[in-house]
Design an enzyme around this catalytic site. Structure first.
Site, PDB file in Angstrom:
ATOM      1  N   HIS A 282       1.779   4.705  -2.787  1.00  0.00           N
ATOM      2  CA  HIS A 282       1.955   6.154  -2.634  1.00  0.00           C
ATOM      3  C   HIS A 282       3.302   6.586  -3.213  1.00  0.00           C
ATOM      4  O   HIS A 282       3.409   7.633  -3.869  1.00  0.00           O
ATOM      5  CB  HIS A 282       1.904   6.535  -1.155  1.00  0.00           C
ATOM      6  CG  HIS A 282       0.542   6.525  -0.548  1.00  0.00           C
ATOM      7  ND1 HIS A 282      -0.516   7.256  -1.053  1.00  0.00           N
ATOM      8  CD2 HIS A 282       0.055   5.884   0.548  1.00  0.00           C
ATOM      9  CE1 HIS A 282      -1.580   7.074  -0.289  1.00  0.00           C
ATOM     10  NE2 HIS A 282      -1.267   6.232   0.677  1.00  0.00           N
TER      11      HIS A 282
ATOM     12  N   HIS B  63       3.141   6.782  -6.909  1.00  0.00           N
ATOM     13  CA  HIS B  63       2.396   7.984  -7.296  1.00  0.00           C
ATOM     14  C   HIS B  63       3.331   9.194  -7.279  1.00  0.00           C
ATOM     15  O   HIS B  63       3.329  10.029  -8.197  1.00  0.00           O
ATOM     16  CB  HIS B  63       1.228   8.173  -6.329  1.00  0.00           C
ATOM     17  CG  HIS B  63       0.171   9.099  -6.819  1.00  0.00           C
ATOM     18  ND1 HIS B  63      -0.925   9.441  -6.057  1.00  0.00           N
ATOM     19  CD2 HIS B  63       0.018   9.787  -7.983  1.00  0.00           C
ATOM     20  CE1 HIS B  63      -1.701  10.263  -6.728  1.00  0.00           C
ATOM     21  NE2 HIS B  63      -1.143  10.495  -7.897  1.00  0.00           N
TER      22      HIS B  63
ATOM     23  N   HIS C 218       0.832  -1.208   0.000  1.00  0.00           N
ATOM     24  CA  HIS C 218       0.000   0.000   0.000  1.00  0.00           C
ATOM     25  C   HIS C 218       0.867   1.259   0.000  1.00  0.00           C
ATOM     26  O   HIS C 218       0.682   2.156  -0.849  1.00  0.00           O
ATOM     27  CB  HIS C 218      -0.914  -0.009   1.228  1.00  0.00           C
ATOM     28  CG  HIS C 218      -1.726   1.239   1.383  1.00  0.00           C
ATOM     29  ND1 HIS C 218      -3.028   1.344   0.942  1.00  0.00           N
ATOM     30  CD2 HIS C 218      -1.424   2.449   1.925  1.00  0.00           C
ATOM     31  CE1 HIS C 218      -3.479   2.555   1.197  1.00  0.00           C
ATOM     32  NE2 HIS C 218      -2.522   3.247   1.798  1.00  0.00           N
ATOM     33  N   GLU C 219       1.791   1.351   0.953  1.00  0.00           N
ATOM     34  CA  GLU C 219       2.608   2.556   1.049  1.00  0.00           C
ATOM     35  C   GLU C 219       3.508   2.726  -0.168  1.00  0.00           C
ATOM     36  O   GLU C 219       3.786   3.855  -0.583  1.00  0.00           O
ATOM     37  CB  GLU C 219       3.439   2.529   2.336  1.00  0.00           C
ATOM     38  CG  GLU C 219       2.619   2.589   3.608  1.00  0.00           C
ATOM     39  CD  GLU C 219       1.700   3.803   3.676  1.00  0.00           C
ATOM     40  OE1 GLU C 219       2.033   4.846   3.070  1.00  0.00           O
ATOM     41  OE2 GLU C 219       0.646   3.712   4.329  1.00  0.00           O
TER      42      GLU C 219
END
Length: 676
Positions: A467, A470, A463-464
């Site tokens: 980021h 992104h 998940h991290e």
């Protein structure tokens, strides 16, 4: 010695020269940076010629380079490796920085120039990104109060300064109380059920605090601790749960109750000053949700089904346990149901989740397969802490993409949770590269022991890293749009999409290898894990929705209603009862006094963002599945339309271009078991 912040770094990718930076460098660089930026803004507003994009927006976007350079390093330090000096400085600087921000956002002359441009958008020959830049600055300054009269602006600045102090205090109180409430275990036998690596980590944590011969269970940010699912000793589980839920509400210097009540009251007053009914209305006005009513419509739709599913799960757990289920029991017996019904014991998966292999053959490998990027560790580059690792990231054609820093382990100086920071955000205007940081809080085992991750920690890692991708992929012209600078209720979408690769066969079969035997995780085990994914969703959805609805309850109060609240626990209980999520065995993921997301983390009135973004995520996962899954073509499409855009365009317009339509909610309902 000269201050290393005063000039751009000459290191690769402008990596901050961490080896040269001391705590004494931050304050003078920040003070000088604020002064320089205010002078740069004055150079814009003192102009006598008519506003143009070149004489207004370009110098505005170019301003504050020194301040941004030091603040990004300082805030990363304050969250990941704080000390008494940085804690004191952060509290001292909070009102000063709030006043500095107000001096710019509430500047009438600057607002006039931007408003002039905004009124002539159709007449100006602007690129789509330039037009959007004018629109965003105009909207943000309007919502910030730039149109208020001088008396109103004075009061607004007072509110902003006080709120900055309070939110900083909330975070510091929480970190201190979390450290104080770590559970000391005198006899390692009481940790029956934990793996040798976990016991080693607990012993090391105790030794680090001078508690030789004991074990220490440090608390995580959410209410539930991951070790609750394994510990056989119910009394120890009860101690962990009690400590977790006590944070910020025990009285004394670290009590957060009065702090959060004042935060709620001042946010409500500020919203009224800005013309909104409540803080949630103020916040959502500049998010994709637009109104609290739309948020409530979605959350209220999901809550009853989630509560019913949780009640059914609880009944099954109690039948298995032979006694009623309390909060400290849920995770433990939840795992027993997984074992009995699906032959899945997540604790038995840990030997297959060795951290380095998860990183290299899992997290990195998935990004290479989907996007073609590669990672090379740069041991010649120094991070902000000895445990930080630095990786160079390149595109498939070998061109530079940026640096990725990984800070894996928990420590007393690091706040709880997991997150991504940008140290530098790419933009072509200032020729800035990209540097992103991932912070996790994995217990560090004793020297020589392997770092074995839990199932949830692997999921958090993916998940991290979403980021981080992104931030790395965003390619923009102007600093305002760098990386993850998007609407808050959109920012979790790309990271949630990246979670899908965790169990994708081409990925998991490579990284999930037993750290001792070298045997890959059996295919039938993975099949059982996938089959068991719906089990426990009632609890997971309920605890999340309880927190999201609690956040909304605090922030939909009017100023008068907020002033009347004096009992935090009573307000929280009433709010959860009102939405049917008051089951004592399913505590909210974050109680108010340790709800860092909403009272210190920038997610105020926005914790709904995770499930709001998950609508897009589930719909996107469905698209990947329908279009061949993990392919370079699919990765390029997602990178082009979504990740590469950064904040330089409307994210929902970008999603429509990517998907060919608006997102639908049905894939989310199916994923969480909320369909009839």
């Amino acid at each position: 010695m000269s201050n290393p912040f005063l000039v751009p770094s000459t290191l690769p990718y402008q990596l901050p020269p961490f080896a040269e930076i001391t705590d004494d460098h931050y304050a003078p660089a920040i003070e000088q940076g604020m002064a320089e930026q205010l002078a740069e803004i004055q150079n814009i507003t003192r102009r006598r010629d008519m506003p143009s994009f070149e004489n207004t927006m370009v110098p505005l976007e170019s301003s504050g380079q020194l301040l941004m350079r030091v603040l990004r390093v300082f805030y990363n330090k304050a969250s990941a490796d704080s000390n008494d000096a940085t804690n004191a400085l952060e509290e001292e600087l909070a009102p000063k920085l709030a006043a500095h921000e107000d001096a710019i956002k509430l500047d009438s002359a600057l607002y006039w120039r931007i408003a002039q441009l905004h009124g002539r958008l159709d007449e100006l020959a602007l690129t789509p990104e330039q037009r959007y830049l004018v629109e965003r600055h105009y909207t943000e300054m309007t919502l910030a109060g730039a149109g208020l009269d001088d008396e109103q602006k004075t009061r607004l600045s007072e509110l902003n300064a006080r709120l900055s102090t309070l939110t900083t205090k909330f975070e510091k109180n929480l970190l201190a109380d979390t450290n104080e409430l770590a559970v000391v275990i005198d006899d390692a036998a009481d940790l029956d059920g934990l793996s040798p690596g976990e016991i080693s980590a607990a012993a090391q944590a105790a030794a680090d605090r001078g508690l030789e011969g004991k074990c220490l269970i440090t608390l995580v940010l959410p209410t539930g601790h991951p070790w609750l699912e394994s510990l056989t000793n119910r009394e120890v589980r009860d101690r962990i749960m009690a400590a977790s839920r006590a944070r910020g509400s025990r009285g004394g210097e670290h009590d957060n109750r009065e702090v959060l009540l004042e935060i709620v009251q001042l946010r409500a007053e500020r919203a009224a000053l800005l013309g909104f009914d409540n803080h949630a209305a103020f916040v959502t006005a500049d998010q994709t949700a637009k109104t609290p009513a739309r948020v409530a419509e979605m959350l209220d739709r999901l809550a009853p089904a989630a509560a019913r599913n949780a009640a059914a799960e609880q009944q099954k757990l109690a039948a298995l346990a032979g006694h009623s289920i309390e909060a400290q029991d849920w995770a433990f017996y939840n795992e027993k149901v997984r074992k009995a019904d699906y032959d899945v014991d997540t604790s038995e998966l840990r030997p297959y989740f060795e951290a380095e292999r998860v990183l290299q053959q899992g997290v990195f490998a998935a990004a290479t397969k989907v996007y073609g990027i590669t990672f090379t560790e740069r041991t010649d580059l120094v991070g902000y802490h000895p445990e930080v690792r630095v990786f160079e990231v390149r595109n498939e054609d070998g061109s530079d993409l940026g640096l990725y820093l990984l800070d894996l382990y928990t420590r007393d100086s690091k706040r709880g949770g997991a997150w991504m920071n940008e140290l530098i955000g790419q933009n072509t205007l200032l020729e800035h590269p990209t540097i992103v940081v991932n912070n996790l809080n994995v217990p560090k085992p004793a020297a020589g022991e392997p770092t074995l991750l839990t199932f949830d920690e692997v999921n958090t890692f993916f998940h991290e890293f979403g980021h981080a991708l992104h931030g790395l992929f965003a390619h923009v012209t102007y600093p305002r749009f760098t990386g993850t600078n998007v609407y808050r209720d959109f920012v979790e979408f790309p990271s949630q999409v990246n979670e899908m690769w965790m169990l994708w066969p081409e990925i998991v079969n490579d990284y999930a290898v037993h750290h001792v035997t070298g045997e890959p995780i059996p295919a039938e085990t993975l099949d059982r894990v996938r089959a068991a994914q719906l089990w426990g969703e009632g609890f997971a959805t309920s605890e999340y929705l309880a927190a999201a609805l609690l956040d909304q309850a605090w922030h939909t109060l009017s100023a008068a209603e907020a002033a009347a609240v004096t009992d935090v626990a009573a307000f929280e209980a009433a709010a959860l009862t009102r939405v049917g999520l008051d089951n004592p065995a399913v505590p909210t993921r974050y109680s108010s006094t340790y709800f860092a997301h909403t009272f210190s983390g920038g997610y105020d009135a926005g914790y709904y963002s995770y499930i709001w973004s998950e609508v897009l995520d589930a719909d996107t996962v469905q698209w990947f599945e329908e279009n061949g899954g993990l392919t370079r073509a699919n990765g390029d499409r997602f990178r082009h339309y979504v990740l590469g855009l950064g904040g330089a365009g409307d994210p929902l317009d970008a999603y429509r271009e990517f998907r060919g339509r608006d997102a639908v909610i049905e894939p989310l309902l199916a994923r969480r078991g909320l369909v009839a």
